[in-house]
Scaffold this active site. Structure first.
Site, short mmCIF file in Angstrom:
data_model
loop_
_atom_site.label_atom_id
_atom_site.label_comp_id
_atom_site.label_asym_id
_atom_site.label_seq_id
_atom_site.Cartn_x
_atom_site.Cartn_y
_atom_site.Cartn_z
N GLU A 21 42.52 63.89 100.62
CA GLU A 21 43.93 63.26 100.61
C GLU A 21 44.56 63.22 101.89
OE1 GLU A 21 46.00 64.68 96.78
OE2 GLU A 21 45.43 66.34 97.83
N GLU A 72 56.52 70.08 97.43
CA GLU A 72 57.77 70.83 97.44
C GLU A 72 58.23 70.99 99.12
OE1 GLU A 72 55.08 71.30 95.84
OE2 GLU A 72 55.35 72.60 94.05
N LYS A 98 53.96 61.45 93.77
CA LYS A 98 52.70 60.79 94.10
C LYS A 98 52.35 59.99 93.05
CE LYS A 98 49.59 63.21 96.34
NZ LYS A 98 48.57 64.19 96.59
#
Length: 127
Positions: A21, A72, A98
């Site tokens: 990612e 978060e 996302k």
């Protein structure tokens, strides 16, 4: 009181716990709502008396560009900057989504939502 909302701010970012990612990134959507006293700006018709949504968009874009493992963490940074930089903001909600998360299924998006009031922001800053 009133609310200024920004819907569907799009960003390409590199958030996530997986190494991949951080390398390939993905698409994100951010929604922001800021509660403030909008009566002064309704009377004066002056930008300095309201919540400038261009400023909020800038905050979101800048914070989305900083890699985090957790959504978060990104949302909290956005909330902190809203209260640090927009004096009339009394409460804010940030949703970070996302798009097409890599979770092994056909999921359109994963969203986290955080709400914070100015008085709670101050208390947490003092800790």
């Amino acid at each position: 009181m009133g609310i200024i909302r920004l819907h569907n701010i799009r960003a390409y970012a590199y958030h996530g716990c997986l190494v991949e990612e951080g390398k390939i990134g993905s698409d994100y959507r951010v929604d922001v709502a800021v509660m403030a006293n909008l009566q002064p700006s309704a009377d004066t018709d002056n930008l300095k008396d309201t919540v400038d949504y261009v400023h909020i968009n800038s905050i979101v874009k800048e914070e989305m560009a900083i890699r985090s493992k957790l959504l978060e963490h990104v949302a909290r940074r956005i909330l902190d900057r809203i209260f640090d930089e927009i004096p009339i903001a009394e409460e804010a909600t940030v949703e970070v989504s996302k798009i097409n998360p890599p979770i092994g299924g056909n999921v359109e998006m994963v969203t986290i939502e955080m709400t914070l009031a100015r008085n709670n922001h101050r208390q947490q800053k003092e800790l």
